[in-house]
Design a protein around this motif. Structure first.
Motif, PDB file in Angstrom:
ATOM      1  N   VAL A   1       3.617  -9.233 -13.567  1.00 27.79           N
ATOM      2  CA  VAL A   1       4.279 -10.224 -12.722  1.00 27.79           C
ATOM      3  C   VAL A   1       5.313 -10.946 -13.581  1.00 27.79           C
ATOM      4  O   VAL A   1       4.983 -11.458 -14.649  1.00 27.79           O
ATOM      5  N   THR A   2       6.546 -10.943 -13.132  1.00 29.57           N
ATOM      6  CA  THR A   2       7.594 -11.673 -13.850  1.00 29.57           C
ATOM      7  C   THR A   2       7.944 -12.922 -13.062  1.00 29.57           C
ATOM      8  O   THR A   2       7.872 -12.939 -11.838  1.00 29.57           O
ATOM      9  N   ALA A   3       8.311 -13.961 -13.810  1.00 31.94           N
ATOM     10  CA  ALA A   3       8.704 -15.227 -13.178  1.00 31.94           C
ATOM     11  C   ALA A   3       9.618 -15.975 -14.136  1.00 31.94           C
ATOM     12  O   ALA A   3       9.647 -15.688 -15.337  1.00 31.94           O
ATOM     13  N   ASP A   4      10.344 -16.941 -13.603  1.00 40.65           N
ATOM     14  CA  ASP A   4      11.268 -17.701 -14.437  1.00 40.65           C
ATOM     15  C   ASP A   4      10.543 -18.816 -15.205  1.00 40.65           C
ATOM     16  O   ASP A   4       9.323 -18.964 -15.116  1.00 40.65           O
TER      17      ASP A   4
ATOM     18  N   GLY B   1       0.797  -1.222   0.000  1.00 41.02           N
ATOM     19  CA  GLY B   1       0.000   0.000   0.000  1.00 41.02           C
ATOM     20  C   GLY B   1       0.829   1.272   0.000  1.00 41.02           C
ATOM     21  O   GLY B   1       0.372   2.318  -0.444  1.00 41.02           O
ATOM     22  N   THR B   2       2.063   1.211   0.477  1.00 43.61           N
ATOM     23  CA  THR B   2       2.892   2.410   0.555  1.00 43.61           C
ATOM     24  C   THR B   2       3.806   2.572  -0.648  1.00 43.61           C
ATOM     25  O   THR B   2       4.340   3.653  -0.870  1.00 43.61           O
ATOM     26  N   ALA B   3       3.993   1.515  -1.410  1.00 41.46           N
ATOM     27  CA  ALA B   3       4.938   1.561  -2.535  1.00 41.46           C
ATOM     28  C   ALA B   3       4.183   1.594  -3.848  1.00 41.46           C
ATOM     29  O   ALA B   3       3.426   0.678  -4.152  1.00 41.46           O
ATOM     30  N   GLY B   4       4.376   2.655  -4.611  1.00 43.13           N
ATOM     31  CA  GLY B   4       3.831   2.668  -5.962  1.00 43.13           C
ATOM     32  C   GLY B   4       4.681   1.736  -6.807  1.00 43.13           C
ATOM     33  O   GLY B   4       5.905   1.820  -6.786  1.00 43.13           O
ATOM     34  N   PHE B   5       4.059   0.820  -7.501  1.00 40.98           N
ATOM     35  CA  PHE B   5       4.841  -0.128  -8.277  1.00 40.98           C
ATOM     36  C   PHE B   5       4.104  -0.511  -9.546  1.00 40.98           C
ATOM     37  O   PHE B   5       2.890  -0.382  -9.643  1.00 40.98           O
ATOM     38  N   GLU B   6       4.863  -0.945 -10.523  1.00 42.57           N
ATOM     39  CA  GLU B   6       4.295  -1.408 -11.786  1.00 42.57           C
ATOM     40  C   GLU B   6       4.537  -2.892 -12.005  1.00 42.57           C
ATOM     41  O   GLU B   6       3.808  -3.530 -12.734  1.00 42.57           O
ATOM     42  N   ALA B   7       5.604  -3.418 -11.387  1.00 40.17           N
ATOM     43  CA  ALA B   7       5.961  -4.817 -11.636  1.00 40.17           C
ATOM     44  C   ALA B   7       6.470  -5.488 -10.373  1.00 40.17           C
ATOM     45  O   ALA B   7       7.075  -4.854  -9.516  1.00 40.17           O
ATOM     46  N   MET B   8       6.199  -6.778 -10.296  1.00 39.72           N
ATOM     47  CA  MET B   8       6.707  -7.588  -9.199  1.00 39.72           C
ATOM     48  C   MET B   8       7.266  -8.883  -9.765  1.00 39.72           C
ATOM     49  O   MET B   8       6.843  -9.340 -10.817  1.00 39.72           O
ATOM     50  N   ALA B   9       8.238  -9.419  -9.083  1.00 42.35           N
ATOM     51  CA  ALA B   9       8.845 -10.684  -9.476  1.00 42.35           C
ATOM     52  C   ALA B   9       8.462 -11.751  -8.463  1.00 42.35           C
ATOM     53  O   ALA B   9       8.323 -11.467  -7.282  1.00 42.35           O
ATOM     54  N   VAL B  10       8.306 -12.969  -8.954  1.00 43.41           N
ATOM     55  CA  VAL B  10       8.077 -14.114  -8.078  1.00 43.41           C
ATOM     56  C   VAL B  10       9.222 -15.079  -8.323  1.00 43.41           C
ATOM     57  O   VAL B  10       9.533 -15.416  -9.470  1.00 43.41           O
ATOM     58  N   ASP B  11       9.872 -15.495  -7.244  1.00 43.89           N
ATOM     59  CA  ASP B  11      11.007 -16.405  -7.383  1.00 43.89           C
ATOM     60  C   ASP B  11      11.128 -17.254  -6.137  1.00 43.89           C
ATOM     61  O   ASP B  11      10.796 -16.813  -5.043  1.00 43.89           O
ATOM     62  N   GLY B  12      11.616 -18.451  -6.322  1.00 44.69           N
ATOM     63  CA  GLY B  12      11.812 -19.367  -5.210  1.00 44.69           C
ATOM     64  C   GLY B  12      13.286 -19.588  -4.958  1.00 44.69           C
ATOM     65  O   GLY B  12      14.100 -19.536  -5.871  1.00 44.69           O
ATOM     66  N   LYS B  13      13.615 -19.822  -3.709  1.00 44.50           N
ATOM     67  CA  LYS B  13      15.000 -20.081  -3.318  1.00 44.50           C
ATOM     68  C   LYS B  13      15.029 -21.107  -2.204  1.00 44.50           C
ATOM     69  O   LYS B  13      14.182 -21.106  -1.314  1.00 44.50           O
ATOM     70  N   VAL B  14      16.027 -21.961  -2.249  1.00 39.96           N
ATOM     71  CA  VAL B  14      16.303 -22.867  -1.143  1.00 39.96           C
ATOM     72  C   VAL B  14      17.242 -22.122  -0.209  1.00 39.96           C
ATOM     73  O   VAL B  14      18.237 -21.545  -0.645  1.00 39.96           O
ATOM     74  N   LEU B  15      16.911 -22.093   1.065  1.00 40.90           N
ATOM     75  CA  LEU B  15      17.708 -21.359   2.039  1.00 40.90           C
ATOM     76  C   LEU B  15      18.897 -22.198   2.484  1.00 40.90           C
ATOM     77  O   LEU B  15      18.730 -23.237   3.123  1.00 40.90           O
ATOM     78  N   LYS B  16      20.060 -21.746   2.137  1.00 41.31           N
ATOM     79  CA  LYS B  16      21.290 -22.469   2.465  1.00 41.31           C
ATOM     80  C   LYS B  16      21.436 -22.582   3.979  1.00 41.31           C
ATOM     81  O   LYS B  16      21.359 -21.591   4.698  1.00 41.31           O
ATOM     82  N   GLY B  17      21.635 -23.804   4.428  1.00 43.67           N
ATOM     83  CA  GLY B  17      21.852 -24.041   5.845  1.00 43.67           C
ATOM     84  C   GLY B  17      20.594 -24.166   6.681  1.00 43.67           C
ATOM     85  O   GLY B  17      20.657 -24.548   7.842  1.00 43.67           O
ATOM     86  N   ALA B  18      19.428 -23.827   6.115  1.00 44.93           N
ATOM     87  CA  ALA B  18      18.172 -23.941   6.862  1.00 44.93           C
ATOM     88  C   ALA B  18      17.573 -25.325   6.596  1.00 44.93           C
ATOM     89  O   ALA B  18      17.364 -25.706   5.452  1.00 44.93           O
TER      90      ALA B  18
END
Length: 133
Positions: free
Chosen positions: A82-85, A14-31
């Motif tokens: 929305v961008t994604a791989d 709600g506070t950030a004016g934006f035009e695009a967002m990315a969706v990406d997944g990551k494996v957390l190293k060590g978690a």
């Protein structure tokens, strides 16, 4: 914790004016989970601001593809991109974004997960319309 994540994400959105967002997944190293599996997160973040507005831990028995819809279900992205791989170059994901969320999408690459689509794209005369800045 999920409720807090959702509240902070909604406030940031709600506070950030934006035009695009990315969706990406990551494996957390060590978690590592209690049963020994690695922790895998799927995040939605705003391109220009570099702010994560939603994130979801991917359950061990699933993957990012169906979870993208769950991640964005309650996020207002109407009129946004929305961008994604390549993993997300799926018909149901595209349908969800366009029809349900009223957003646009750009899947950055198409690989072997969508062989017919990849084959159709390689047949296009790419030299006739190079990307413009």
């Amino acid at each position: 914790m999920e409720a807090l994540d959702a509240a902070i994400g909604a406030w940031l959105l709600g506070t950030a004016g934006f035009e695009a967002m990315a969706v990406d997944g990551k494996v957390l190293k060590g978690a590592v989970r209690a049963e020994g599996a690695q922790v895998h997160l799927l995040s939605a973040f705003l391109h220009g601001q570099g702010v994560t507005i939603a994130q979801k831990q991917i359950a061990r028995k699933t993957n990012e593809i169906p979870e993208l819809r769950n991640l964005l279900q309650d996020v207002n992205i109407a009129g946004k991109v929305v961008t994604a791989d390549a993993l997300h170059a799926q018909r149901e994901t595209a349908r969800f974004l366009v029809e349900d969320k009223k957003a646009d999408y750009l899947f950055t690459a198409v690989k072997g997960n969508q062989r017919k689509l990849r084959d159709r794209l390689t047949c296009l005369p790419w030299g006739d319309f190079p990307p413009q800045r």
